[in-house]
Design a protein around this motif. Structure first.
Motif, PDB file in Angstrom:
ATOM      1  N   UNK A   1       0.826  -1.204   0.000  1.00  0.00           N
ATOM      2  CA  UNK A   1       0.000   0.000   0.000  1.00  0.00           C
ATOM      3  C   UNK A   1       0.859   1.253   0.000  1.00  0.00           C
ATOM      4  N   UNK A   2       0.280   2.341  -0.444  1.00  0.00           N
ATOM      5  CA  UNK A   2       0.800   3.685  -0.223  1.00  0.00           C
ATOM      6  C   UNK A   2      -0.342   4.531   0.329  1.00  0.00           C
ATOM      7  N   UNK A   3      -0.004   5.508   1.137  1.00  0.00           N
ATOM      8  CA  UNK A   3      -1.007   6.469   1.578  1.00  0.00           C
ATOM      9  C   UNK A   3      -0.789   7.768   0.818  1.00  0.00           C
ATOM     10  N   UNK A   4      -1.878   8.367   0.397  1.00  0.00           N
ATOM     11  CA  UNK A   4      -1.840   9.583  -0.406  1.00  0.00           C
ATOM     12  C   UNK A   4      -2.689  10.638   0.291  1.00  0.00           C
ATOM     13  N   UNK A   5      -2.070  11.761   0.620  1.00  0.00           N
ATOM     14  CA  UNK A   5      -2.767  12.840   1.322  1.00  0.00           C
ATOM     15  C   UNK A   5      -2.817  14.077   0.454  1.00  0.00           C
ATOM     16  N   UNK A   6      -3.986  14.696   0.358  1.00  0.00           N
ATOM     17  CA  UNK A   6      -4.086  16.014  -0.256  1.00  0.00           C
ATOM     18  C   UNK A   6      -5.248  16.766   0.376  1.00  0.00           C
TER      19      UNK A   6
ATOM     20  N   UNK B   1       4.097   4.198   3.145  1.00  0.00           N
ATOM     21  CA  UNK B   1       3.979   2.981   2.337  1.00  0.00           C
ATOM     22  C   UNK B   1       4.325   1.792   3.205  1.00  0.00           C
ATOM     23  N   UNK B   2       3.986   0.602   2.711  1.00  0.00           N
ATOM     24  CA  UNK B   2       4.311  -0.607   3.458  1.00  0.00           C
ATOM     25  C   UNK B   2       3.541  -1.794   2.925  1.00  0.00           C
ATOM     26  N   UNK B   3       3.512  -2.849   3.717  1.00  0.00           N
ATOM     27  CA  UNK B   3       2.775  -4.065   3.395  1.00  0.00           C
ATOM     28  C   UNK B   3       1.948  -4.454   4.614  1.00  0.00           C
ATOM     29  N   UNK B   4       0.712  -4.831   4.374  1.00  0.00           N
ATOM     30  CA  UNK B   4      -0.170  -5.154   5.487  1.00  0.00           C
ATOM     31  C   UNK B   4      -1.073  -6.326   5.113  1.00  0.00           C
ATOM     32  N   UNK B   5      -1.562  -7.030   6.123  1.00  0.00           N
ATOM     33  CA  UNK B   5      -2.611  -8.014   5.914  1.00  0.00           C
ATOM     34  C   UNK B   5      -3.929  -7.318   6.128  1.00  0.00           C
TER      35      UNK B   5
END
Length: 434
Positions: free
Chosen positions: A78-83, A117-121
């Motif tokens: 995943x990535x997180x996107x903020x605006x 960003x990262x990896x998650x279940x």
């Protein structure tokens, strides 16, 4: 040139609730009286109320470039996107598709994921451990005395997503703009041969520019200032955006060299079946676009001091390093360079009325080895320096727009794409506020 599109995406209107009527009237007046061919009035760059309107009318309505597939290659990535006020989770699901979820826990609103960003279940909110699966479904919210709690009513909110030619776009509107399908058909043939699904992230740079997001985009849409980019000028012809009749004397030789290099590039493109023609519909569509394949100076291969390749690995099914750059601009927040040896994506994410996060990502072939096939410092040098120089230019303009002495100035002929961006912006905001 495509005809103008009579289409306004629909969202839940919040502007009338968040701004008093007199401020709405001011905004409408500023938009209606905007002087064509001139920069915007100062409030468009400095007023928090205009920023609020931008976040709803532009970033709340339109398709926004969020990331490339190389940033989320495997399920759970995943990535997180903020605006503006929004925070989104862009997640690769178990089926290989993309889910976009609002990064807001349905319990008391805490951010669910806090890393870039990262990896998650499963997605676990660290506040009270409410747990969601990759689809955003609430699967755990147990607490003493809550046996009758209706978990099905509290799933994470979702946004629309599209994956096209290895690029991921998100849209917050209830009904996204439909003409994006047509725009995707325009750029897919240009980008497809680079095969972004077979690339990896070599480096990502985040810079916070002390400037309004529109100033960031205006700066990108012209090369009138390119004398201020000495590293970039080694490979990018400084005549970009100029046409016959407006070439300054000191650039006549460069202009002729550019024409010769472009002729040679187009011949190679025809040989390999690569599209290269300019498609320019920046303000005649809801999803404005400009795309073309253009020559580079020197060896014509990449953004280096000599124009030579920066990675030994060709991308996708390309068969020649000397293919210049495929350059694409998309409204409202992105631009791209697709080369034979690497790809650079750029996205602008507004933070507030005077700050913008500019994210630059360098992609190389997934089997390219750092230190063997490419040197990371060399790969990133030109655009790292160029980004810092652009940061300075944008911040100079932001400080100027905040001065009582500021007034709108005229765009030069070579800045026609800046005018197209502003024309697009004004039209979209007028539609939204009608």
């Amino acid at each position: 040139m495509a005809p103008a599109v009579n289409l306004t995406p629909k969202t839940r209107g919040r502007l009338t609730a968040s701004l008093p009527e007199d401020r709405l009237a001011e905004l409408r007046s500023l938009l209606d009286t905007r002087r064509k061919g001139f920069s915007l009035e100062a409030p468009f760059y400095t007023d928090p109320a205009v920023f609020t309107a931008d976040m709803e009318g532009i970033f709340g309505n339109h398709w926004v470039f969020a990331a490339s597939v190389a940033e989320v290659p495997e399920p759970g990535d995943y990535v997180t996107v903020d605006y503006g006020p929004y925070s989104l989770i862009v997640l690769r699901n178990d089926d290989g598709g993309i889910n976009v979820l609002h990064n807001v826990c349905r319990h008391r609103g805490a951010r669910v994921l806090t890393e870039d960003s990262g990896t998650t279940g499963n997605l676990v909110c660290q506040y009270h451990s409410w747990t969601y699966n990759a689809e955003g479904t609430l699967i755990h919210a147990s607490a003493p005395g809550e046996a009758d709690f209706a978990k099905g009513c509290y799933n994470l909110k979702r946004a629309h997503s599209r994956e096209v030619a290895g690029l991921i776009f998100v849209c917050l509107a209830d009904e996204p703009p439909e003409d994006f399908d047509e725009v995707a058909k325009i750029f897919e043939p240009y980008l497809g041969p680079h095969e972004l699904a077979k690339t990896k992230v070599a480096y990502q740079q985040n810079i916070v520019e002390e400037g309004n997001w529109k100033l960031v985009m205006e700066n990108n849409r012209e090369c009138y200032h390119c004398d201020g980019h000495p590293e970039l000028a080694c490979s990018l012809f400084p005549t970009w955006g100029l046409t016959d009749g407006i070439i300054p004397n000191h650039l006549e030789d460069v202009w002729q060299r550019n024409l010769n290099a472009q002729d040679a590039l187009e011949e190679r493109c025809r040989r390999y079946g690569l599209p290269y023609e300019v498609v320019e519909e920046l303000d005649t569509r809801i999803a404005g676009i400009r795309i073309s394949r253009e020559s580079l100076d020197g060896a014509g291969e990449s953004f280096s001091a000599t124009g030579r390749r920066l990675s030994k690995k060709l991308l996708g099914d390309l068969r020649d390093f000397r293919l210049g750059r495929c350059s694409m601009h998309l409204q409202p927040n992105s631009w791209f360079h697709f080369l034979s040896d690497h790809v650079i994506t750029f996205s602008a994410f507004p933070i507030n009325e005077h700050q913008t996060l500019v994210r630059t990502t360098w992609l190389v072939a997934d089997d390219a080895v750092e230190g063997v096939d490419y040197d990371l410092d060399e790969l990133t040098h030109t655009w790292k320096q160029t980004n810092l120089q652009d940061k300075n230019f944008v911040e100079l303009c932001q400080r100027g727009a905040a001065s009582p002495a500021y007034e709108s100035g005229p765009y030069m002929k070579s800045e026609y794409q800046v005018e197209a961006f502003i024309s697009w912006y004004v039209a979209r905001m007028q539609e939204h506020m009608a």
